[in-house]
Design a protein around this motif. Structure first.
Motif, mmCIF file in Angstrom:
data_model
loop_
_atom_site.group_PDB
_atom_site.id
_atom_site.type_symbol
_atom_site.label_atom_id
_atom_site.label_comp_id
_atom_site.label_asym_id
_atom_site.label_seq_id
_atom_site.Cartn_x
_atom_site.Cartn_y
_atom_site.Cartn_z
ATOM 1 N N PHE A 152 -76.112 29.922 61.624
ATOM 2 C CA PHE A 152 -77.535 30.186 61.767
ATOM 3 C C PHE A 152 -77.995 29.768 63.167
ATOM 4 O O PHE A 152 -79.015 29.093 63.333
ATOM 5 N N LEU A 153 -77.227 30.167 64.164
ATOM 6 C CA LEU A 153 -77.503 29.767 65.546
ATOM 7 C C LEU A 153 -78.483 30.738 66.189
ATOM 8 O O LEU A 153 -78.250 31.954 66.206
ATOM 9 N N ARG A 154 -79.548 30.193 66.758
ATOM 10 C CA ARG A 154 -80.494 31.020 67.505
ATOM 11 C C ARG A 154 -80.082 31.086 68.967
ATOM 12 O O ARG A 154 -79.780 30.052 69.569
ATOM 13 N N GLU A 155 -80.066 32.281 69.524
ATOM 14 C CA GLU A 155 -79.751 32.382 70.940
ATOM 15 C C GLU A 155 -80.810 31.630 71.735
ATOM 16 O O GLU A 155 -82.005 31.750 71.493
ATOM 17 N N GLY A 156 -80.358 30.849 72.695
ATOM 18 C CA GLY A 156 -81.258 30.025 73.488
ATOM 19 C C GLY A 156 -81.384 28.611 72.948
ATOM 20 O O GLY A 156 -81.796 27.714 73.677
ATOM 21 N N GLN A 157 -81.023 28.416 71.672
ATOM 22 C CA GLN A 157 -81.111 27.089 71.065
ATOM 23 C C GLN A 157 -79.874 26.799 70.209
ATOM 24 O O GLN A 157 -79.929 26.032 69.261
ATOM 25 N N ALA A 158 -78.758 27.428 70.574
ATOM 26 C CA ALA A 158 -77.568 27.346 69.728
ATOM 27 C C ALA A 158 -77.004 25.933 69.637
ATOM 28 O O ALA A 158 -76.559 25.504 68.569
ATOM 29 N N ILE A 159 -76.984 25.210 70.754
ATOM 30 C CA ILE A 159 -76.432 23.857 70.731
ATOM 31 C C ILE A 159 -77.283 22.958 69.826
ATOM 32 O O ILE A 159 -76.764 22.206 69.000
ATOM 33 N N LYS A 160 -78.577 23.068 69.977
ATOM 34 C CA LYS A 160 -79.486 22.297 69.126
ATOM 35 C C LYS A 160 -79.279 22.662 67.657
ATOM 36 O O LYS A 160 -79.238 21.784 66.782
ATOM 37 N N ASP A 161 -79.126 23.956 67.385
ATOM 38 C CA ASP A 161 -78.977 24.395 65.999
ATOM 39 C C ASP A 161 -77.646 23.944 65.400
ATOM 40 O O ASP A 161 -77.547 23.753 64.188
ATOM 41 N N TRP A 162 -76.623 23.797 66.238
ATOM 42 C CA TRP A 162 -75.340 23.304 65.725
ATOM 43 C C TRP A 162 -75.457 21.850 65.282
ATOM 44 O O TRP A 162 -74.984 21.477 64.202
ATOM 45 N N TYR A 163 -76.093 21.036 66.098
ATOM 46 C CA TYR A 163 -76.152 19.600 65.817
ATOM 47 C C TYR A 163 -77.339 19.196 64.944
ATOM 48 O O TYR A 163 -77.328 18.116 64.355
ATOM 49 N N PHE A 164 -78.352 20.063 64.860
ATOM 50 C CA PHE A 164 -79.531 19.742 64.033
ATOM 51 C C PHE A 164 -79.881 20.943 63.152
ATOM 52 O O PHE A 164 -80.981 21.496 63.233
ATOM 53 N N PRO A 165 -78.957 21.351 62.280
ATOM 54 C CA PRO A 165 -79.225 22.514 61.431
ATOM 55 C C PRO A 165 -80.168 22.179 60.288
ATOM 56 O O PRO A 165 -80.310 21.010 59.900
ATOM 57 N N ASP A 166 -80.813 23.217 59.747
ATOM 58 C CA ASP A 166 -81.646 23.023 58.559
ATOM 59 C C ASP A 166 -80.780 22.762 57.331
ATOM 60 O O ASP A 166 -81.182 22.042 56.422
ATOM 61 N N ARG A 167 -79.596 23.372 57.330
ATOM 62 C CA ARG A 167 -78.658 23.180 56.212
ATOM 63 C C ARG A 167 -77.288 23.655 56.659
ATOM 64 O O ARG A 167 -77.151 24.429 57.605
#
Length: 428
Positions: A150-165
């Motif tokens: 569920f990686l958003r382009e532009g925020q992929a690193i953040k989404d990897w380490y701080f996912p919603d689930r």
């Protein structure tokens, strides 16, 4: 220390490989394109993603991250993570050729990983088919786990380490625990289910977000007809905690590599299974129509577009990425060229090497793109555009000094004071 193979150095695969290496796993990333590998081993990424190049360099320097073309280098590793492309075909079907090739390679090289993790977005039900076709009646005893991204382009690193689930789908508890352990020091709910349900989570999530975008665009279109303004309407609607304010911004619609592909893919799958997904069909139709609506707004203000000079600010489908796939701007440019307009364009980050042959002038800055234009279309809300010296821009343009704000990111009153004819999406 676990040793992991990531198959595919595209957007998802490269982010996964770099983040896993940062988490102190030994990672080998398998990529068929030798030219891409040559760049990666030099610390150069093939696309823009904030923070990713730094992670790549750190992984290379620590020697925890390596790249190879050779599938045989994966032999003996515990975990094999598949992250190859699954692009959309013309009829909406998902192109699974890269998935099937990976599965054949696993069998050919007799890799025998303990767990095969599917990160690629695949249609619900495919995992069970792959298990029966490639993993059943095999001595390898490889467990299959669906782990959608569920990686958003532009925020992929953040989404990897701080996912919603973290979603895990599989049949064997030990295999699920092994995959869960890859997300070390990541605090997020882990939701475990069967493989097909996990595959559906990805499609359902993207379809719902696309629905919110198309819904607010339809409300915006209605606002114009009744004399309302979509901006305060969307703000107030989004304050309802049951709804939320994300993806409630009227504009040119969604683009990129995920939403268009996944909505079409889910619609095709529904039809294949005998279900008519009318809501999703409407979402796709509304999104397509938003581009046409923008061109119609230009026609209403300029009359015939033939011979008119129109500038487009922004080519990427959203800010903070260089991705132009399914970009609303490019669709609008095609319409404008078909109508005989002269088009100039500028984007601070767009990967122009992926632009197909289109007869428009790609400029080096926003001012050049605006020079001599009858109208400007703000197609991507880059901060650079919002913070332009719009007074200077107006002096470079010609009457009627039309601004079509496709993202409702500019102050309409300020633009009018500067002498522009301002047109927004769903605005008064």
């Amino acid at each position: 220390m676990k040793r992991i193979a990531v198959i595919g150095a595209g957007y998802v695969g490269l982010v996964a490989a770099c983040c896993l290496a940062k988490s102190k796993f030994e990672v080998i990333c398998i990529e068929r394109d030798q030219d891409k590998i040559n760049q990666l081993v030099k610390g150069i990424i093939p696309f823009y993603e904030e923070g990713l190049q730094e992670l790549l360099v750190a992984g290379l320097e620590s020697e925890r991250l390596k790249f190879s073309q050779n599938f045989a280098d994966c032999k003996g590793l515990e975990v094999l993570m598949v992250a190859v492309g699954t692009p959309s075909q013309v009829d909406g079907r998902v192109d699974l050729s890269q998935i099937y090739q990976v599965m054949r390679d696993i069998k050919h090289y007799d890799l025998r990983p303990k767990v095969l993790v599917m990160k690629s977005t695949v249609p619900p039900g495919l995992g069970e088919q792959l298990k029966k076709r490639f993993l059943a009646n095999s001595e390898c005893e490889t467990a299959y786990v669906s782990n959608p991204e569920f990686l958003r382009e532009g925020q992929a690193i953040k989404d990897w380490y701080f996912p919603d689930r973290i979603v895990l789908g599989g049949d064997f508890p030990k295999a699920l625990e092994l995959v869960e352990s890859l997300f070390i020091n990541i605090s997020a709910p882990v939701v475990k289910m069967d493989v097909t349900s996990a595959e559906m989570v990805k499609y359902a999530s993207n379809a719902f977000l696309a629905t919110k975008i198309s819904f607010i665009n339809e409300i915006g279109n209605l606002c114009e007809l009744v004399g309302a303004d979509i901006t305060p309407v969307a703000q107030a609607v989004g304050m309802d905690r049951r709804i939320g304010d994300q993806f409630l911004k009227a504009g040119l619609g969604y683009g990129g590599s995920c939403f268009p592909k996944d909505t079409r893919g889910l619609d095709f799958l529904s039809t294949l299974k005998g279900h008519t997904f009318n809501l999703l069909k409407a979402v796709i139709e509304v999104n397509t129509r938003q581009r046409i609506l923008a061109v119609r707004k230009l026609c209403n203000s300029l009359g015939s577009l033939h011979g008119k000079k129109i500038g487009v600010l922004g080519l990427t489908f959203k800010p903070d990425t260089d991705d132009i796939r399914e970009s609303p701007a490019l669709e609008i440019i095609k319409f404008l060229l078909d109508e005989g307009a002269q088009v100039t364009a500028y984007d601070p980050m767009a990967n122009i090497s992926k632009l197909n042959s289109m007869d428009f002038n790609l400029c080096l800055n926003a001012m050049s793109a605006a020079s001599g234009c009858h109208a400007l279309v703000l197609a991507t809300e880059w901060p650079e555009f919002i913070n332009l010296d719009w007074g200077a821009v107006q002096k470079e343009m010609r009457e009627p000094f039309l601004i079509l704000d496709g993202r409702n990111s500019l102050n309409a009153q300020n633009m009018s004071v500067l002498g522009f004819q301002y047109v927004g999406m769903g605005k008064l």
